[in-house]
Design an enzyme around this catalytic site. Structure first.
Site, PDB file in Angstrom:
ATOM      1  N   GLU A 333       2.543 -58.577   5.171  1.00  0.00           N
ATOM      2  CA  GLU A 333       3.661 -57.650   5.444  1.00  0.00           C
ATOM      3  C   GLU A 333       4.926 -58.471   5.723  1.00  0.00           C
ATOM      4  O   GLU A 333       5.640 -58.240   6.699  1.00  0.00           O
ATOM      5  CB  GLU A 333       3.330 -56.767   6.651  1.00  0.00           C
ATOM      6  CG  GLU A 333       2.020 -56.003   6.525  1.00  0.00           C
ATOM      7  CD  GLU A 333       1.707 -55.096   7.717  1.00  0.00           C
ATOM      8  OE1 GLU A 333       1.875 -55.559   8.860  1.00  0.00           O
ATOM      9  OE2 GLU A 333       1.330 -53.937   7.501  1.00  0.00           O
ATOM     10  N   GLU A 349       8.468 -52.246   4.764  1.00  0.00           N
ATOM     11  CA  GLU A 349       7.887 -51.348   5.760  1.00  0.00           C
ATOM     12  C   GLU A 349       8.978 -50.611   6.531  1.00  0.00           C
ATOM     13  O   GLU A 349      10.008 -51.194   6.882  1.00  0.00           O
ATOM     14  CB  GLU A 349       7.022 -52.190   6.718  1.00  0.00           C
ATOM     15  CG  GLU A 349       6.268 -51.359   7.728  1.00  0.00           C
ATOM     16  CD  GLU A 349       5.422 -52.207   8.684  1.00  0.00           C
ATOM     17  OE1 GLU A 349       5.068 -53.357   8.332  1.00  0.00           O
ATOM     18  OE2 GLU A 349       5.125 -51.705   9.789  1.00  0.00           O
ATOM     19  N   CYS A 429       2.001 -47.273  13.187  1.00  0.00           N
ATOM     20  CA  CYS A 429       3.176 -47.814  13.859  1.00  0.00           C
ATOM     21  C   CYS A 429       4.464 -47.146  13.395  1.00  0.00           C
ATOM     22  O   CYS A 429       5.380 -46.936  14.183  1.00  0.00           O
ATOM     23  CB  CYS A 429       3.264 -49.317  13.674  1.00  0.00           C
ATOM     24  SG  CYS A 429       3.301 -49.843  11.973  1.00  0.00           S
ATOM     25  N   CYS A 430       4.554 -46.817  12.096  1.00  0.00           N
ATOM     26  CA  CYS A 430       5.840 -46.368  11.574  1.00  0.00           C
ATOM     27  C   CYS A 430       6.295 -44.998  12.067  1.00  0.00           C
ATOM     28  O   CYS A 430       7.438 -44.860  12.506  1.00  0.00           O
ATOM     29  CB  CYS A 430       5.839 -46.419  10.045  1.00  0.00           C
ATOM     30  SG  CYS A 430       5.673 -48.105   9.410  1.00  0.00           S
TER      31      CYS A 430
END
Lengths: 640, 640
Positions: A333, A349, A429-430
């Site tokens: 990532e 991301e 998380c997003c």
């Protein structure tokens, strides 16, 4: 550094957003995202993967109680990234190693939301959540359910891979938000107690470690700003200074010596002040760079600021998608190498762009240069907003610039590229990060120092500071017209960012321009009108980026546009525009006079130019893509 | 099917290649590749990863001896793809599950080479190798060292994943080659003994399995052609017919029911006669399709031929790189979906193009249409030859069409793309496969039936058949001039392929054209001269292929060209040509009048056409790329 330019963002209680564009997004977070995430945390969503978040806190609370009562407590391995029914005991910790942080991010978003719109039912739920969290805290202040449940003896023994300090960071940010919103100190006290444990555990002559996943640094700075307790600032500084020193702490931790390459991922390959390129896991990176900017500002540390500026320039000039996306590769990532910005393999991301906004604001606080706010705007209006569906019920973790659904389904290299938003993620998380950013947008629009108030982002509403009050009417995303109705308490300087995409900014008053800001001197009640004409622009990406040679993107105002199969049919690669193509804007869309090539029959033929027909190409803002089911999408279009 | 057109390839003992271009390659294989591989098989290459190949046969021979003497033999797990010092007992089998096949491929190549150039030292080495192999054969004929060493009870219990039948296939092909070259029957007898065991083990009312990795089917057909023992042909047919029937044998083997998708990889998702698209592991695919064509030819099976033709068309029209590479994705080394032919992520395994040549020749044997030979030529002169360095000492497994060394080093998605050839591979299938193809090239140049002799590929030398003898002088790759000096034993029809890239073929005699062949009637001693003018061509790839929109490739004769950093500097993406660019050919290179864009300073700017300067672009044949150290390479170039 020009110390007199140092500024600080306005606190949320000084800012009220009331804006055609943003109020809708903020309400979506309040009405859809926060309640949905509450249910997700409580495992109340039928069919969704379990979160285990609340369960873990309840298990940890029992352990804490048993320890107090000197009862025997079990031990389980703390050696995995994800703990599932398949790989661990049912009484052990479950979920990802950073599972606790989802709860804290939810509390943080709830706090911001309460500040904007009070909601007693939400407050009650948050209070219950905080009780559950606080019950799990150990007597010494430690609070991370993985280690509390699984193995107390292993606390702080694997800083590289595990997320105790990361969870602490989110706990602290959540606690501060909630305290500021409600005045309730319960969670803040828990965060302080954990912070005190951390400050007494880490430092010179103590444990010389630092977080594997950064954020504690930023959080400790925030806690210092709230409490003025110096230890927090010093520990944040210690984490920054110690990081990347040789021998590597992460090597010492595991009793072997490795090489620099191993720590690019964590940005721990060298001391931050000697870092000049954005590398490694993108979210970790921007969280670190944000904290570096905080420390550079507090300590007037020119070398550290230089590192921040170099890293910033590296991102802005070589590692950022046109949508403000960063972290081009799924591989860790991570930031890829310079100019490696593939459209159809992008990682980009949502959280990384959120982190880029954190970094941008901190750079603005050091030096009010519009380039930082331009990037903040780019990331916010494009990648971050794209992260959430129009109904607030599904989310993108990854934000590609080109999608062919067949490739996502059939090609493992593109499996991370989802053609439609997902309901929830096991690694969630997003969505909560997005919720906390949108709910706290007011903190990113303005900064001020003793003499100047800066406007970086244009959202309608009101602000109140010691300098006076300002009412803002904004039609930024449509006509580009904004009106500032200023009632000063005292004379001050008012600075308005001139967006990079605007060729002919118009202001109703005299101003002087510096570093991309229009500066006005305000003595008495004043109305400043400005207009940033929203022209459709054809944007070229540097020819250093292989993926975009011969292509262009369209923008209008802060929005990057894209085109979808839903409007333009399949095989988007057969569409093209020319530099002189007529473009019209209507109701948020762009209609471009372009061309469609006839599909070739044979795979290889002697070259002749493709047979093209004129056609209308409909483009929509990038953030709106993927709201009409699976389909092809592309930001870039061939220009011939 | 037009049965009267059925033809068979000429045997190597009828063909002598003596050709400016090809003799060099054949000698390289004889002088460099075969000796190098002998050392590799014997673990005599310092620094190279161990092969274990010979060691395994020696271990297996001991087991066989111990079984004969009723001594106790150990058992080890036979459950892995690769057996290493780390994951298995030192006395167990080592290497890949298909490790034996490297030895067989070496023997096969050695056989072909001996047929071309007798070499007593090589024969002695091969004889020793054959002794080692034969000592390992079990009394019942079984011969696969993995199972002999590790677990005799597990023989034929995991056909899906393990490679007993694959190794049998290579054993048989090696044995036939060596027998034809030397008349020595020892290895042939071993192959026959194993074949007899297989024929008595598999079939209706017996074990209804089939190979997980195809090749045994082709090998059994070859063995039938040599021995005329019908059981071999019937078993080959059985493997083809049984494959993909439901319930899946591979499911039965592991006692669970799965879905079709699981068996695309092995082309076992449905019966071959019902397959119409090239799917799954590309090498396995073309090995199966080759055998399908064999069986279709022998049994005059129209439905099976239709499947072959559909699959062929799917490959040729939608799944083949311009270089004749197939298997676009690293993901399962597989065919990707239609038109998914990325340049910089290509897999395009050398072995897959070799297998495509196998398939092409078999299709030619059914119907002499030049499209098959055109593809054979494309694969041979480009991807296959690219597989080997100019000094015969290093090899490509993967054959990308665009390389940026930095990406190969830093991007896990491109880790399979090697910017330079490797000395050897732990999974060393490609170099020996290349050696056996080049050494047996004569088998691919000509086919004949009762009345017609077909020339498919143009290599100088001599051929002798019942129809007469022909001396061929070929300057095919330079001037395109070829002369056939024919001394017939009886009148016959001589058919010469007209290469697809030649607009104005010139022949010295009258002919009629059919399906891309020029047909001549030969009654008495005749010289036929032909000229295939070698024009530089700009080739367009279908706009269905996203990667190549706005780009073109250059070719001259059978060669596809590419351009390298060594000749043209870094940032190849900044180079372009126009449809009217002047091109000149000199000494094997193309010099194109093109353009070089000035690198852009900024990542995103308002569109204006790039600043271009005229420049000379030097292109080299694709097969020569990567011989001058790590550098950028691209087949496609922007055309503006």
């Amino acid at each position: 550094m020009e110390i007199n330019h140092y500024s600080r963002h306005l606190e949320l209680d000084c800012v009220r957003i009331d804006d055609k564009f943003w109020s809708k997004e903020i309400e979506l977070v309040r009405k859809e995202v926060i309640p949905y995430q509450y249910n997700a945390l409580n495992d109340n969503i039928p069919g969704a993967q379990k979160s285990y978040s609340i369960e873990n806190f309840i298990k940890a609370a029992k352990i804490v109680q048993n320890i107090k009562e000197n009862k025997k407590v079990e031990t389980y391995p703390a050696d995995k990234w994800e703990y599932t029914d398949e790989n661990c005991d049912e009484n052990a910790f479950h979920g990802w190693v950073f599972q606790d942080s989802d709860v804290y991010k939810w509390i943080e978003a709830a706090g911001y939301s309460l500040m904007h719109t009070y909601d007693s039912a939400l407050k009650r739920k948050a209070d219950e959540m905080i009780d559950i969290v606080c019950n799990a805290q150990m007597d010494n202040g430690y609070l991370d359910t993985l280690y509390i449940i699984n193995d107390r003896d292993k606390i702080f023994t694997n800083l590289r891979d595990f997320h105790e300090l990361y969870c602490f960071g989110h706990l602290t940010e959540g606690a501060i938000s909630y305290y500021k919103a409600t005045g309730d100190k319960k969670l803040l006290n828990a965060a302080i107690k954990f912070a005190d444990l951390i400050c007494s555990s880490f430092g010179e002559d103590k444990r010389k470690g630092y977080p594997g996943h950064e954020i504690a640094e930023m959080a400790l700075v925030k806690l210092y700003e709230l409490t003025h307790s110096r230890a927090y600032l010093d520990t944040a500084k210690f984490f920054i200074e110690e990081r990347g020193k040789k021998p590597y702490y992460f090597d010492i931790e595991r009793d072997k010596i490795t090489v620099e390459d191993n720590y690019f991922y964590n940005q721990a390959h060298k001391q931050p002040r000697h870092q000049h390129e954005a590398v490694g896991h993108a979210v970790r990176g921007v969280y670190l760079y944000s904290a570096m900017a905080d420390i550079a500002r507090f300590f007037r540390d020119d070398a550290l600021y230089k590192a921040c500026e170099d890293i910033w320039n590296n991102i802005e000039n070589k590692k950022m998608y046109i949508t403000g996306g960063i972290g081009a590769t799924v591989d860790g990532e991570a930031f890829s190498f310079d100019y490696d910005l593939p459209n159809d393999l992008a990682y980009s991301e949502t959280c990384a762009s959120i982190g880029l906004i954190f970094f941008a604001r901190r750079m603005l606080e050091i030096a009010p240069k519009s380039k930082y706010a331009d990037v903040m705007e780019r990331a916010l209006y494009n990648t971050v907003l794209a992260g959430m569906a129009q109904d607030g019920k599904s989310f993108f973790y990854v934000n590609p610039l080109e999608v062919l659904p067949e490739a996502s389904h059939k090609d493992s290299r593109k499996r991370h590229i989802k053609p439609t938003r997902q309901k929830w993620f096991s690694c969630a998380c997003c969505p909560p990060n997005l919720a906390r950013l949108i709910s706290s947008l007011g903190e990113y629009c303005y900064t001020q120092n003793d003499h100047t108030l800066f406007v970086h982002l244009f959202a309608g509403g009101n602000i109140k500071t010691d300098k006076g009050s300002i009412h803002i009417r904004s039609d930024y995303t449509h006509s580009g017209e904004i009106e500032f109705d200023i009632k000063p308490n005292k004379p001050f300087t008012f600075a308005i960012r001139i967006p990079h995409w605007c060729d002919n900014p118009e202001f109703s008053s005299e101003y002087h321009e510096k570093d991309g800001y229009a500066y006005f001197r305000v003595h008495h009640n004043t109305v400043i009108q400005c207009k940033f004409e929203q022209k459709i622009k054809i944007i070229k990406c540097s020819n250093n980026v292989r993926a975009n040679i011969g292509k262009a993107a369209l923008s209008r105002g802060p929005f990057i546009y894209c085109f979808e199969e839903a409007d333009n049919g399949k095989n988007l690669q057969m569409l093209s525009i020319s530099p002189g193509s007529q473009m019209t804007y209507k109701d948020g869309f762009i209609i471009a006079d372009g061309f469609r090539e006839k599909p070739d029959d044979k795979l290889y033929t002697e070259y002749k130019a493709g047979v093209k027909k004129n056609c209308k190409i409909k483009l929509i803002p990038y953030y709106l893509w993927g709201n009409r089911g699976e389909n092809e999408m592309s930001v870039y279009i061939r220009i011939v």
